[in-house]
Design a protein around this motif. Structure first.
Motif, PDB file in Angstrom:
ATOM      1  N   PRO A 281       3.774   7.297   5.533  1.00 15.20           N
ATOM      2  CA  PRO A 281       3.326   8.577   5.325  1.00 15.20           C
ATOM      3  C   PRO A 281       2.462   8.674   4.056  1.00 15.20           C
ATOM      4  N   ASN A 282       2.725   7.824   3.257  1.00 21.77           N
ATOM      5  CA  ASN A 282       2.000   7.856   2.078  1.00 21.77           C
ATOM      6  C   ASN A 282       0.501   7.274   2.360  1.00 21.77           C
ATOM      7  N   ILE A 283       0.385   6.335   3.341  1.00 22.42           N
ATOM      8  CA  ILE A 283      -1.071   5.941   3.718  1.00 22.42           C
ATOM      9  C   ILE A 283      -1.643   7.041   4.447  1.00 22.42           C
TER      10      ILE A 283
ATOM     11  N   GLU B 266       3.270   5.916  -5.444  1.00 18.84           N
ATOM     12  CA  GLU B 266       3.443   6.460  -7.001  1.00 18.84           C
ATOM     13  C   GLU B 266       2.045   6.916  -7.413  1.00 18.84           C
ATOM     14  N   LYS B 267       1.088   6.903  -6.778  1.00 18.20           N
ATOM     15  CA  LYS B 267      -0.309   7.572  -7.351  1.00 18.20           C
ATOM     16  C   LYS B 267      -1.187   7.858  -6.123  1.00 18.20           C
ATOM     17  N   PRO B 268      -1.905   8.890  -6.017  1.00 21.11           N
ATOM     18  CA  PRO B 268      -2.661   9.014  -4.780  1.00 21.11           C
ATOM     19  C   PRO B 268      -3.542   8.214  -4.309  1.00 21.11           C
ATOM     20  N   PHE B 269      -4.290   7.390  -5.031  1.00 23.27           N
ATOM     21  CA  PHE B 269      -5.514   6.575  -4.636  1.00 23.27           C
ATOM     22  C   PHE B 269      -4.910   5.144  -5.098  1.00 23.27           C
ATOM     23  N   PHE B 270      -5.761   4.080  -4.213  1.00 20.87           N
ATOM     24  CA  PHE B 270      -5.385   2.867  -4.517  1.00 20.87           C
ATOM     25  C   PHE B 270      -5.724   2.352  -5.841  1.00 20.87           C
ATOM     26  N   GLY B 271      -6.840   3.134  -6.523  1.00 19.99           N
ATOM     27  CA  GLY B 271      -7.156   2.693  -7.848  1.00 19.99           C
ATOM     28  C   GLY B 271      -6.415   3.488  -9.096  1.00 19.99           C
ATOM     29  N   GLY B 272      -5.534   4.521  -8.542  1.00 17.37           N
ATOM     30  CA  GLY B 272      -4.898   4.990  -9.477  1.00 17.37           C
ATOM     31  C   GLY B 272      -4.721   6.594  -9.116  1.00 17.37           C
TER      32      GLY B 272
ATOM     33  N   MET C  15       0.788  -1.237  -0.224  1.00 10.82           N
ATOM     34  CA  MET C  15      -0.076  -0.070   0.000  1.00 10.82           C
ATOM     35  C   MET C  15       0.870   1.225   0.030  1.00 10.82           C
ATOM     36  N   GLU C  16       1.795   1.169   0.805  1.00 13.04           N
ATOM     37  CA  GLU C  16       2.610   2.492   1.065  1.00 13.04           C
ATOM     38  C   GLU C  16       3.376   2.729  -0.338  1.00 13.04           C
TER      39      GLU C  16
END
Length: 224
Positions: free
Chosen positions: A193-195, A159-165, A153-154
């Motif tokens: 931190p990204n989470i 790489e992208k702001p949401f889990f789906g992209g 997840m992290e």
């Protein structure tokens, strides 16, 4: 019209948020848990095929299971970006996290929850033996798998702001319940931190705020 039968402190918050994000027309019927048992009331359990949340009705249709309901609702909104189309760059990423929410994260959390319940409700000295055994289960099975999930997840959210992209998708919506449950238990206090930024983005969204207002509870998570 679609009716969401919303049980407080339950996974049905996902569907409430989905409907608000879509701007869909729907009826909301709320149910309170039994104050002594913390279980759903009898009229809710009689409605749901499994006696669990979430459940929606649409005419004669009665449908349970979060991801089945999400897919059913999105079928009526084919132009929604909440479900990336086949062949688009974020399709595989979306599919992975959409199904990992139930297939991996919540499965592991379920095992951890059962272990904790058994430990807390078993009399001594059996509880002491269970604690030792369950400690090994956590060490060998629960913790490594949870760490692997959180690590991925992290990485992905870096790489992208949401889990789906690049934008919110149904993957984020179906993950909201187990992610908030993990945060409530302090899972992300050390690092990630990204989470943490993902939580900030979600909680700043108007649709999420609207769902929270209609839910009208101090937490979207049911605590045992």
């Amino acid at each position: 019209m679609l009716t969401l039968h919303h049980l407080e402190y339950s996974q049905s918050f996902r569907i409430l948020w989905l409907l608000e994000e879509l701007g869909a027309e729907y009826e909301l019927k709320t149910y309170k848990r039994d104050p002594e048992t913390n279980l759903a009331p009898d009229d809710y359990k009689a409605l749901s095929p499994l006696g669990t949340a979430p459940v929606v009705t649409d005419g004669d249709l009665v449908l349970a299971e979060s991801n089945a309901i999400i897919d059913y609702i999105l079928d009526s909104h084919p132009d929604s970006p909440l479900r990336p189309a086949p062949g688009t760059p974020d399709r595989a990423r979306h599919l992975f996290w959409f199904h990992a929410a139930q297939g991996s994260l919540m499965s592991i959390q379920g095992v951890a929850m059962v272990l904790t319940l058994l430990e807390s409700r078993t009399p001594w000295p059996i509880s002491a033996l269970l604690k030792a055994i369950f400690g090994q289960v956590r060490k060998l099975f629960v913790n490594p798998r949870m760490d692997a999930l959180f690590g991925q997840m992290e990485k992905d959210l870096g790489e992208k702001p949401f889990f789906g992209g690049d934008t919110l998708t149904a993957a984020d919506i179906t993950l909201v319940y187990p992610m908030f449950a993990a945060r409530d238990k302090g899972a992300f206090e050390l690092g990630y931190p990204n989470i943490g930024k993902w939580f900030d983005r979600v909680e700043a969204m108007d649709s999420f705020k609207a769902a929270r207002a209609k839910d009208d509870r101090d937490s979207i998570i049911f605590r045992f």
